[in-house]
Design a protein around this motif. Structure first.
Motif, PDB file in Angstrom:
ATOM      1  N   UNK A 105       0.825  -1.203   0.000  1.00  6.62           N
ATOM      2  CA  UNK A 105       0.000   0.000   0.000  1.00  6.62           C
ATOM      3  C   UNK A 105       0.856   1.249   0.000  1.00  6.62           C
ATOM      4  N   UNK A 106       0.237   2.388  -0.276  1.00  7.38           N
ATOM      5  CA  UNK A 106       0.966   3.650  -0.218  1.00  7.38           C
ATOM      6  C   UNK A 106       1.311   3.951   1.239  1.00  7.38           C
ATOM      7  N   UNK A 107       2.167   4.964   1.436  1.00 10.83           N
ATOM      8  CA  UNK A 107       2.564   5.312   2.802  1.00 10.83           C
ATOM      9  C   UNK A 107       1.341   5.668   3.645  1.00 10.83           C
ATOM     10  N   UNK A 108       0.380   6.382   3.074  1.00 12.18           N
ATOM     11  CA  UNK A 108      -0.817   6.756   3.833  1.00 12.18           C
ATOM     12  C   UNK A 108      -1.573   5.514   4.290  1.00 12.18           C
ATOM     13  N   UNK A 109      -1.639   4.522   3.429  1.00 16.22           N
ATOM     14  CA  UNK A 109      -2.367   3.294   3.779  1.00 16.22           C
ATOM     15  C   UNK A 109      -1.625   2.501   4.856  1.00 16.22           C
ATOM     16  N   UNK A 110      -0.301   2.535   4.807  1.00 23.65           N
ATOM     17  CA  UNK A 110       0.498   1.899   5.859  1.00 23.65           C
ATOM     18  C   UNK A 110       0.295   2.634   7.184  1.00 23.65           C
ATOM     19  N   UNK A 111       0.317   3.969   7.116  1.00 25.34           N
ATOM     20  CA  UNK A 111       0.166   4.779   8.323  1.00 25.34           C
ATOM     21  C   UNK A 111      -1.214   4.572   8.950  1.00 25.34           C
ATOM     22  N   UNK A 112      -2.233   4.373   8.129  1.00 20.82           N
ATOM     23  CA  UNK A 112      -3.571   4.117   8.676  1.00 20.82           C
ATOM     24  C   UNK A 112      -3.556   2.888   9.585  1.00 20.82           C
ATOM     25  N   UNK A 113      -2.816   1.865   9.187  1.00 20.43           N
ATOM     26  CA  UNK A 113      -2.712   0.662  10.013  1.00 20.43           C
ATOM     27  C   UNK A 113      -1.918   0.953  11.284  1.00 20.43           C
ATOM     28  N   UNK A 114      -0.827   1.694  11.137  1.00 20.79           N
ATOM     29  CA  UNK A 114      -0.010   2.053  12.302  1.00 20.79           C
ATOM     30  C   UNK A 114      -0.833   2.878  13.283  1.00 20.79           C
ATOM     31  N   UNK A 115      -1.605   3.835  12.751  1.00 20.90           N
ATOM     32  CA  UNK A 115      -2.420   4.682  13.617  1.00 20.90           C
ATOM     33  C   UNK A 115      -3.482   3.868  14.352  1.00 20.90           C
ATOM     34  N   UNK A 116      -4.082   2.917  13.660  1.00 22.88           N
ATOM     35  CA  UNK A 116      -5.098   2.081  14.315  1.00 22.88           C
ATOM     36  C   UNK A 116      -4.489   1.347  15.505  1.00 22.88           C
ATOM     37  N   UNK A 117      -3.262   0.835  15.331  1.00 22.54           N
ATOM     38  CA  UNK A 117      -2.574   0.152  16.418  1.00 22.54           C
ATOM     39  C   UNK A 117      -2.246   1.127  17.550  1.00 22.54           C
ATOM     40  N   UNK A 118      -1.791   2.340  17.178  1.00 22.92           N
ATOM     41  CA  UNK A 118      -1.445   3.334  18.189  1.00 22.92           C
ATOM     42  C   UNK A 118      -2.655   3.715  19.033  1.00 22.92           C
ATOM     43  N   UNK A 119      -3.780   3.962  18.383  1.00 23.95           N
ATOM     44  CA  UNK A 119      -4.962   4.384  19.132  1.00 23.95           C
ATOM     45  C   UNK A 119      -5.514   3.262  19.997  1.00 23.95           C
ATOM     46  N   UNK A 120      -5.312   2.028  19.572  1.00 22.99           N
ATOM     47  CA  UNK A 120      -5.674   0.912  20.447  1.00 22.99           C
ATOM     48  C   UNK A 120      -4.819   0.939  21.717  1.00 22.99           C
ATOM     49  N   UNK A 121      -3.530   1.258  21.558  1.00 17.33           N
ATOM     50  CA  UNK A 121      -2.642   1.388  22.724  1.00 17.33           C
ATOM     51  C   UNK A 121      -3.061   2.568  23.593  1.00 17.33           C
ATOM     52  N   UNK A 122      -3.369   3.692  22.922  1.00 17.16           N
ATOM     53  CA  UNK A 122      -3.720   4.903  23.664  1.00 17.16           C
ATOM     54  C   UNK A 122      -4.948   4.696  24.544  1.00 17.16           C
ATOM     55  N   UNK A 123      -5.814   3.785  24.135  1.00 18.37           N
ATOM     56  CA  UNK A 123      -7.045   3.529  24.906  1.00 18.37           C
ATOM     57  C   UNK A 123      -6.768   2.837  26.234  1.00 18.37           C
TER      58      UNK A 123
END
Length: 441
Positions: free
Chosen positions: A278-296
Protein backbone atom coordinates in the motif's frame (compact mmCIF):
# COMPACT_ATOMS: atom_id res chain seq x y z
CA UNK A 1 -2.37 32.89 37.14
CA UNK A 2 1.22 32.56 35.98
CA UNK A 3 2.21 30.13 33.28
CA UNK A 4 1.54 29.67 29.58
CA UNK A 5 -1.54 28.76 27.60
CA UNK A 6 -0.78 26.67 24.53
CA UNK A 7 -3.40 25.77 21.92
CA UNK A 8 -2.75 22.78 19.66
CA UNK A 9 -4.84 22.69 16.48
CA UNK A 10 -5.21 19.06 15.47
CA UNK A 11 -5.03 17.88 19.07
CA UNK A 12 -6.45 14.46 18.20
CA UNK A 13 -3.34 13.64 16.17
CA UNK A 14 -1.37 10.51 17.02
CA UNK A 15 1.63 12.86 17.37
CA UNK A 16 0.14 14.63 20.41
CA UNK A 17 1.69 12.32 23.07
CA UNK A 18 5.11 13.28 21.67
CA UNK A 19 4.26 16.94 22.19
CA UNK A 20 2.89 16.35 25.69
CA UNK A 21 6.05 14.42 26.62
CA UNK A 22 8.14 17.36 25.44
CA UNK A 23 6.22 19.84 27.59
CA UNK A 24 6.46 17.54 30.62
CA UNK A 25 10.23 17.14 30.27
CA UNK A 26 10.71 20.90 29.96
CA UNK A 27 8.22 22.01 32.60
CA UNK A 28 10.85 23.67 34.81
CA UNK A 29 11.94 26.01 32.01
CA UNK A 30 8.62 26.12 30.16
CA UNK A 31 5.76 26.45 32.69
CA UNK A 32 2.75 25.38 30.63
CA UNK A 33 -0.36 26.06 32.72
CA UNK A 34 -2.97 25.06 30.13
CA UNK A 35 -2.70 22.87 27.06
CA UNK A 36 -5.80 23.08 24.89
CA UNK A 37 -6.21 20.25 22.41
CA UNK A 38 -8.70 21.22 19.73
CA UNK A 39 -10.06 19.23 16.80
CA UNK A 40 -13.03 19.08 14.45
CA UNK A 41 -16.21 17.04 15.08
CA UNK A 42 -15.00 14.23 12.82
CA UNK A 43 -11.96 13.88 15.06
CA UNK A 44 -13.87 13.84 18.37
CA UNK A 45 -13.19 10.17 19.17
CA UNK A 46 -9.45 10.43 18.55
CA UNK A 47 -9.32 13.69 20.52
CA UNK A 48 -10.95 12.04 23.52
CA UNK A 49 -8.61 9.04 23.34
CA UNK A 50 -5.46 11.14 22.98
CA UNK A 51 -6.70 13.65 25.54
CA UNK A 52 -7.28 10.95 28.14
CA UNK A 53 -3.74 9.66 27.57
CA UNK A 54 -2.36 13.22 27.85
CA UNK A 55 -4.10 13.65 31.21
CA UNK A 56 -2.66 10.35 32.47
CA UNK A 57 0.83 11.39 31.30
CA UNK A 58 0.58 14.72 33.14
CA UNK A 59 -0.74 13.05 36.29
CA UNK A 60 2.03 10.43 36.26
CA UNK A 61 4.66 13.14 35.80
CA UNK A 62 3.22 15.19 38.64
CA UNK A 63 3.25 18.49 36.75
CA UNK A 64 0.35 20.98 37.10
CA UNK A 65 -0.58 21.20 33.43
CA UNK A 66 -4.31 21.42 32.80
CA UNK A 67 -5.38 19.49 29.69
CA UNK A 68 -8.48 20.90 27.96
CA UNK A 69 -10.26 19.07 25.13
CA UNK A 70 -12.52 21.06 22.86
CA UNK A 71 -14.10 21.30 19.42
CA UNK A 72 -14.33 25.08 19.89
CA UNK A 73 -11.24 26.53 18.23
CA UNK A 74 -12.02 30.06 19.33
CA UNK A 75 -12.09 29.01 22.98
CA UNK A 76 -8.73 27.29 22.54
CA UNK A 77 -7.18 30.35 20.88
CA UNK A 78 -8.51 32.98 23.30
CA UNK A 79 -5.57 34.38 25.25
CA UNK A 80 -3.10 31.75 24.01
CA UNK A 81 0.63 32.45 24.23
CA UNK A 82 1.60 29.85 21.62
CA UNK A 83 -0.50 28.14 18.94
CA UNK A 84 0.81 24.93 17.39
CA UNK A 85 -0.75 23.46 14.26
CA UNK A 86 -0.54 19.78 13.29
CA UNK A 87 -3.70 19.11 11.33
CA UNK A 88 -4.44 17.27 8.08
CA UNK A 89 -7.38 18.51 6.01
CA UNK A 90 -9.21 15.45 4.73
CA UNK A 91 -7.28 13.07 6.98
CA UNK A 92 -5.21 10.14 5.82
CA UNK A 93 -7.88 9.33 3.23
CA UNK A 94 -6.96 12.55 1.42
CA UNK A 95 -3.28 11.72 1.71
CA UNK A 96 -3.89 8.32 0.15
CA UNK A 97 -5.48 10.05 -2.87
CA UNK A 98 -2.51 12.41 -3.07
CA UNK A 99 -0.24 9.39 -3.28
CA UNK A 100 -2.23 7.06 -5.55
CA UNK A 101 -3.61 9.37 -8.23
CA UNK A 102 -0.25 10.71 -9.53
CA UNK A 103 1.09 7.16 -9.82
CA UNK A 104 -1.52 6.51 -12.53
CA UNK A 105 0.27 9.13 -14.63
CA UNK A 106 3.79 7.88 -13.96
CA UNK A 107 4.46 10.65 -11.44
CA UNK A 108 5.60 10.28 -7.83
CA UNK A 109 2.78 10.54 -5.32
CA UNK A 110 4.09 11.89 -2.04
CA UNK A 111 2.68 13.82 0.89
CA UNK A 112 4.68 17.05 0.49
CA UNK A 113 6.42 16.76 -2.87
CA UNK A 114 5.05 17.04 -6.39
CA UNK A 115 1.27 16.73 -6.96
CA UNK A 116 0.62 15.49 -3.44
CA UNK A 117 2.39 18.45 -1.91
CA UNK A 118 0.50 20.85 -4.17
CA UNK A 119 -2.92 19.50 -3.24
CA UNK A 120 -2.12 19.24 0.44
CA UNK A 121 -1.17 22.91 0.24
CA UNK A 122 -4.35 23.82 -1.65
CA UNK A 123 -6.45 22.16 1.07
CA UNK A 124 -4.41 23.46 4.00
CA UNK A 125 -3.61 27.11 3.25
CA UNK A 126 -7.19 28.44 3.41
CA UNK A 127 -7.60 26.79 6.82
CA UNK A 128 -4.32 28.11 8.22
CA UNK A 129 -5.20 31.62 7.03
CA UNK A 130 -8.57 31.34 8.77
CA UNK A 131 -6.74 30.37 11.97
CA UNK A 132 -4.48 33.41 11.49
CA UNK A 133 -7.49 35.71 11.27
CA UNK A 134 -8.87 34.24 14.49
CA UNK A 135 -5.46 34.68 16.17
CA UNK A 136 -5.40 38.36 15.15
CA UNK A 137 -8.67 38.76 17.04
CA UNK A 138 -8.28 36.38 20.00
CA UNK A 139 -4.53 36.14 20.75
CA UNK A 140 -2.75 38.85 18.74
CA UNK A 141 0.50 38.47 20.69
CA UNK A 142 0.72 34.68 20.33
CA UNK A 143 3.35 32.82 18.34
CA UNK A 144 2.14 30.48 15.60
CA UNK A 145 4.33 27.38 15.43
CA UNK A 146 3.31 25.45 12.33
CA UNK A 147 4.13 21.77 11.98
CA UNK A 148 1.46 21.15 9.34
CA UNK A 149 2.86 20.04 5.98
CA UNK A 150 3.82 21.28 3.49
CA UNK A 151 5.42 23.45 6.19
CA UNK A 152 7.44 25.64 3.82
CA UNK A 153 4.49 26.42 1.56
CA UNK A 154 2.22 27.05 4.53
CA UNK A 155 4.74 29.43 6.11
CA UNK A 156 5.13 31.19 2.76
CA UNK A 157 1.36 31.68 2.58
CA UNK A 158 1.13 33.04 6.14
CA UNK A 159 3.95 35.51 5.47
CA UNK A 160 2.36 36.72 2.21
CA UNK A 161 -1.37 36.57 2.89
CA UNK A 162 -1.87 37.29 6.60
CA UNK A 163 -0.85 40.01 9.03
CA UNK A 164 0.58 37.45 11.45
CA UNK A 165 4.30 38.10 11.87
CA UNK A 166 5.00 35.87 14.84
CA UNK A 167 5.07 32.69 12.76
CA UNK A 168 7.64 29.92 12.61
CA UNK A 169 7.47 26.82 10.44
CA UNK A 170 8.93 23.67 11.89
CA UNK A 171 10.14 20.32 10.58
CA UNK A 172 11.83 17.32 12.17
CA UNK A 173 14.02 16.61 9.10
CA UNK A 174 17.03 18.73 10.16
CA UNK A 175 17.12 17.31 13.69
CA UNK A 176 16.68 13.84 12.20
CA UNK A 177 19.67 14.47 9.92
CA UNK A 178 21.80 15.57 12.88
CA UNK A 179 20.74 12.49 14.85
CA UNK A 180 21.54 10.31 11.82
CA UNK A 181 25.02 11.80 11.48
CA UNK A 182 25.66 11.29 15.20
CA UNK A 183 24.54 7.67 14.98
CA UNK A 184 26.75 7.07 11.95
CA UNK A 185 29.74 8.54 13.78
CA UNK A 186 28.91 6.78 17.04
CA UNK A 187 28.84 10.00 19.08
CA UNK A 188 26.35 11.92 21.20
CA UNK A 189 24.13 14.24 19.10
CA UNK A 190 25.17 17.36 21.00
CA UNK A 191 28.69 16.94 19.60
CA UNK A 192 27.37 17.35 16.03
CA UNK A 193 26.43 20.66 14.41
CA UNK A 194 25.21 21.24 10.85
CA UNK A 195 24.88 24.47 8.86
CA UNK A 196 21.40 24.06 7.37
CA UNK A 197 20.07 26.20 4.50
CA UNK A 198 17.43 25.81 1.79
CA UNK A 199 13.70 25.16 1.96
CA UNK A 200 11.46 22.80 3.87
CA UNK A 201 12.07 19.25 2.60
CA UNK A 202 14.64 20.85 0.32
CA UNK A 203 17.25 21.72 2.96
CA UNK A 204 20.97 21.00 2.67
CA UNK A 205 23.66 20.55 5.28
CA UNK A 206 26.23 22.93 3.86
CA UNK A 207 28.82 22.00 6.46
CA UNK A 208 28.99 19.41 9.21
CA UNK A 209 31.01 19.78 12.42
CA UNK A 210 32.11 17.37 15.13
CA UNK A 211 33.20 19.07 18.35
CA UNK A 212 33.52 22.29 16.37
CA UNK A 213 35.80 20.76 13.73
CA UNK A 214 34.56 20.75 10.14
CA UNK A 215 34.15 17.17 8.89
CA UNK A 216 31.96 17.68 5.80
CA UNK A 217 34.27 15.94 3.33
CA UNK A 218 35.06 13.10 5.72
CA UNK A 219 31.33 12.51 6.25
CA UNK A 220 30.62 12.50 2.52
CA UNK A 221 33.47 10.00 2.02
CA UNK A 222 31.89 7.86 4.72
CA UNK A 223 28.48 8.04 3.03
CA UNK A 224 30.07 7.02 -0.26
CA UNK A 225 31.64 3.95 1.29
CA UNK A 226 28.33 2.49 2.48
CA UNK A 227 25.39 0.97 0.61
CA UNK A 228 22.92 2.93 2.70
CA UNK A 229 23.36 6.46 3.97
CA UNK A 230 21.83 5.80 7.38
CA UNK A 231 20.36 9.31 7.20
CA UNK A 232 16.74 8.96 6.21
CA UNK A 233 13.21 8.79 7.66
CA UNK A 234 10.63 6.09 8.31
CA UNK A 235 8.64 7.14 5.25
CA UNK A 236 11.55 7.40 2.77
CA UNK A 237 13.43 4.34 1.57
CA UNK A 238 17.23 4.57 1.82
CA UNK A 239 19.02 3.31 -1.29
CA UNK A 240 22.32 5.07 -0.82
CA UNK A 241 23.70 7.66 -3.24
CA UNK A 242 25.66 7.52 -6.47
CA UNK A 243 29.16 8.10 -5.10
CA UNK A 244 30.53 10.37 -7.81
CA UNK A 245 27.41 12.52 -7.65
CA UNK A 246 27.55 12.91 -3.88
CA UNK A 247 31.25 13.77 -3.87
CA UNK A 248 30.72 16.37 -6.58
CA UNK A 249 27.69 17.82 -4.78
CA UNK A 250 29.87 18.48 -1.75
CA UNK A 251 27.01 19.08 0.69
CA UNK A 252 24.73 16.82 2.72
CA UNK A 253 21.34 16.26 1.03
CA UNK A 254 18.21 15.65 3.08
CA UNK A 255 16.12 12.46 2.73
CA UNK A 256 13.52 14.20 0.55
CA UNK A 257 16.14 15.01 -2.08
CA UNK A 258 15.84 11.40 -3.20
CA UNK A 259 12.61 12.35 -4.97
CA UNK A 260 14.53 14.83 -7.13
CA UNK A 261 17.93 13.16 -7.56
CA UNK A 262 16.62 9.56 -7.73
CA UNK A 263 13.24 10.20 -9.33
CA UNK A 264 12.92 7.08 -11.46
CA UNK A 265 14.08 4.74 -8.69
CA UNK A 266 11.77 6.33 -6.16
CA UNK A 267 8.84 6.16 -8.59
CA UNK A 268 9.50 2.46 -9.20
CA UNK A 269 9.64 1.85 -5.47
CA UNK A 270 6.36 3.68 -4.88
CA UNK A 271 4.62 1.80 -7.69
CA UNK A 272 5.75 -1.52 -6.23
CA UNK A 273 4.78 -0.50 -2.70
CA UNK A 274 1.33 0.62 -3.88
CA UNK A 275 0.82 -2.80 -5.50
CA UNK A 276 1.93 -4.77 -2.44
CA UNK A 277 1.85 -3.16 1.02
CA UNK A 278 0.00 0.00 0.00
CA UNK A 279 0.97 3.65 -0.22
CA UNK A 280 2.56 5.31 2.80
CA UNK A 281 -0.82 6.76 3.83
CA UNK A 282 -2.37 3.29 3.78
CA UNK A 283 0.50 1.90 5.86
CA UNK A 284 0.17 4.78 8.32
CA UNK A 285 -3.57 4.12 8.68
CA UNK A 286 -2.71 0.66 10.01
CA UNK A 287 -0.01 2.05 12.30
CA UNK A 288 -2.42 4.68 13.62
CA UNK A 289 -5.10 2.08 14.31
CA UNK A 290 -2.57 0.15 16.42
CA UNK A 291 -1.44 3.33 18.19
CA UNK A 292 -4.96 4.38 19.13
CA UNK A 293 -5.67 0.91 20.45
CA UNK A 294 -2.64 1.39 22.72
CA UNK A 295 -3.72 4.90 23.66
CA UNK A 296 -7.05 3.53 24.91
CA UNK A 297 -5.30 1.42 27.56
CA UNK A 298 -6.13 3.11 30.91
CA UNK A 299 -2.83 1.80 32.30
CA UNK A 300 -0.75 3.58 29.64
CA UNK A 301 0.63 6.85 31.01
CA UNK A 302 3.69 7.44 28.79
CA UNK A 303 4.34 7.98 25.11
CA UNK A 304 4.59 4.48 23.64
CA UNK A 305 7.85 3.78 21.75
CA UNK A 306 5.80 2.46 18.81
CA UNK A 307 4.96 6.08 17.95
CA UNK A 308 8.34 6.34 16.21
CA UNK A 309 6.95 4.07 13.47
CA UNK A 310 4.58 6.93 12.65
CA UNK A 311 7.49 9.07 11.45
CA UNK A 312 7.18 11.63 14.23
CA UNK A 313 10.58 11.05 15.80
CA UNK A 314 12.07 14.19 17.38
CA UNK A 315 8.81 16.13 17.00
CA UNK A 316 8.79 17.12 20.66
CA UNK A 317 12.45 18.10 20.55
CA UNK A 318 11.84 20.36 17.57
CA UNK A 319 8.57 21.94 18.72
CA UNK A 320 9.21 22.19 22.44
CA UNK A 321 12.82 23.32 22.09
CA UNK A 322 11.69 26.14 19.81
CA UNK A 323 8.94 27.29 22.18
CA UNK A 324 11.27 27.08 25.19
CA UNK A 325 13.94 29.08 23.40
CA UNK A 326 11.51 31.85 22.44
CA UNK A 327 10.02 31.96 25.94
CA UNK A 328 13.42 32.03 27.65
CA UNK A 329 15.24 34.15 25.04
CA UNK A 330 17.89 31.42 24.87
CA UNK A 331 19.60 32.67 21.71
CA UNK A 332 20.59 29.15 20.76
CA UNK A 333 20.76 27.98 17.15
CA UNK A 334 17.95 25.95 15.58
CA UNK A 335 16.91 25.30 11.96
CA UNK A 336 13.39 26.65 11.31
CA UNK A 337 11.22 28.05 8.52
CA UNK A 338 11.16 31.82 8.70
CA UNK A 339 11.33 34.97 6.59
CA UNK A 340 14.57 35.00 4.60
CA UNK A 341 15.50 38.65 5.21
CA UNK A 342 18.60 38.35 3.04
CA UNK A 343 20.01 35.22 4.66
CA UNK A 344 20.09 33.37 1.31
CA UNK A 345 21.05 35.79 -1.46
CA UNK A 346 19.15 34.13 -4.32
CA UNK A 347 15.80 33.86 -2.47
CA UNK A 348 13.50 36.91 -2.10
CA UNK A 349 13.81 38.61 1.28
CA UNK A 350 10.09 38.19 2.03
CA UNK A 351 9.98 34.46 1.24
CA UNK A 352 10.11 31.58 3.71
CA UNK A 353 13.35 29.62 3.92
CA UNK A 354 14.55 26.80 6.16
CA UNK A 355 17.78 27.91 7.76
CA UNK A 356 19.75 27.97 10.99
CA UNK A 357 18.54 30.82 13.19
CA UNK A 358 19.39 32.36 16.52
CA UNK A 359 16.18 31.89 18.52
CA UNK A 360 15.29 34.93 20.63
CA UNK A 361 12.25 36.25 22.50
CA UNK A 362 11.55 38.26 19.34
CA UNK A 363 11.66 35.13 17.21
CA UNK A 364 14.18 33.54 14.84
CA UNK A 365 17.06 35.62 13.50
CA UNK A 366 18.33 33.83 10.36
CA UNK A 367 22.07 33.35 10.05
CA UNK A 368 23.19 34.70 6.66
CA UNK A 369 25.05 32.24 4.45
CA UNK A 370 25.47 34.44 1.37
CA UNK A 371 24.31 32.16 -1.40
CA UNK A 372 23.77 28.49 -1.91
CA UNK A 373 26.31 26.52 -3.95
CA UNK A 374 25.56 26.82 -7.66
CA UNK A 375 24.96 23.05 -7.89
CA UNK A 376 21.88 23.24 -5.66
CA UNK A 377 20.75 26.83 -6.17
CA UNK A 378 18.60 26.24 -9.25
CA UNK A 379 16.58 23.38 -7.76
CA UNK A 380 15.90 25.39 -4.61
CA UNK A 381 14.77 28.38 -6.66
CA UNK A 382 12.50 26.18 -8.77
CA UNK A 383 10.83 24.74 -5.67
CA UNK A 384 10.45 28.23 -4.22
CA UNK A 385 8.68 29.30 -7.43
CA UNK A 386 6.43 26.25 -7.09
CA UNK A 387 5.60 27.14 -3.46
CA UNK A 388 4.77 30.75 -4.29
CA UNK A 389 2.54 29.91 -7.26
CA UNK A 390 0.87 27.11 -5.30
CA UNK A 391 0.13 29.48 -2.41
CA UNK A 392 -1.38 31.98 -4.85
CA UNK A 393 -3.60 29.25 -6.30
CA UNK A 394 -4.72 28.20 -2.81
CA UNK A 395 -5.70 31.75 -1.89
CA UNK A 396 -7.32 32.78 -5.17
CA UNK A 397 -8.94 29.48 -6.12
CA UNK A 398 -7.74 30.06 -9.67
CA UNK A 399 -7.70 26.80 -11.65
CA UNK A 400 -5.12 27.93 -14.20
CA UNK A 401 -2.73 29.00 -11.46
CA UNK A 402 -3.04 25.51 -9.97
CA UNK A 403 -2.18 23.98 -13.36
CA UNK A 404 0.80 26.32 -13.62
CA UNK A 405 2.03 25.33 -10.16
CA UNK A 406 1.70 21.64 -11.04
CA UNK A 407 3.57 22.10 -14.32
CA UNK A 408 6.58 23.95 -12.88
CA UNK A 409 7.14 21.30 -10.21
CA UNK A 410 10.20 19.30 -11.33
CA UNK A 411 8.55 15.95 -10.53
CA UNK A 412 5.82 16.51 -13.15
CA UNK A 413 6.87 15.58 -16.66
CA UNK A 414 4.71 17.77 -18.94
CA UNK A 415 2.02 20.42 -19.01
CA UNK A 416 -0.49 17.94 -20.44
CA UNK A 417 0.07 15.45 -17.65
CA UNK A 418 0.00 18.30 -15.12
CA UNK A 419 -3.47 19.33 -16.30
CA UNK A 420 -4.73 15.74 -16.27
CA UNK A 421 -3.52 15.22 -12.71
CA UNK A 422 -5.00 18.55 -11.57
CA UNK A 423 -8.36 17.68 -13.09
CA UNK A 424 -8.57 14.27 -11.42
CA UNK A 425 -7.27 15.47 -8.06
CA UNK A 426 -9.55 18.51 -8.05
CA UNK A 427 -12.53 16.23 -8.39
CA UNK A 428 -11.20 13.74 -5.84
CA UNK A 429 -10.70 16.52 -3.27
CA UNK A 430 -13.71 18.66 -4.23
CA UNK A 431 -15.09 18.57 -0.68
CA UNK A 432 -11.96 20.23 0.69
CA UNK A 433 -11.34 22.72 -2.13
CA UNK A 434 -14.35 25.06 -1.95
CA UNK A 435 -12.34 28.00 -3.30
CA UNK A 436 -12.13 26.27 -6.71
CA UNK A 437 -15.83 25.38 -6.89
CA UNK A 438 -17.58 28.62 -6.04
CA UNK A 439 -20.97 29.03 -7.66
CA UNK A 440 -21.81 32.34 -9.27
CA UNK A 441 -25.23 33.65 -8.26
Amino acid sequence: MSGLKIATIGGGSSYTPELVEGFIRRYEELPVRELWLVDIPAGREKLEIVGALAKRMVEKAGVPIEIHLTLDRRAALAGADFVTTQFRVGGLEARAKDERIPLKYGVIGQETNGPGGLFKGLRTIPVILEICREMEELCPDAWLVNFTNPAGMVTEAVLRYSSIRKVVGLCNVPIGMRMGVAKMLGVEPDRVAIDFAGLNHMVYGLDVYLDGKRITQELIDRLCSEEESGITMRNIVDMGWEKDFLKALGVLPCPYHRYYYQTRTMLEHELEAARTEGTRAEVVQKVEAELFDMYKDPNLAIKPPQLEKRGGAYYSDAACSLIASIYNDKRDIQPVNTRNNGAIASIPDESAVEINCVITKDGPKPIAIGDLPVAVRGLVQQIKSFERVAAEAAVTGDYRTAVLAMTINPLVTSDTIAKQIVDEMMEAHREHLPQFFRTVS
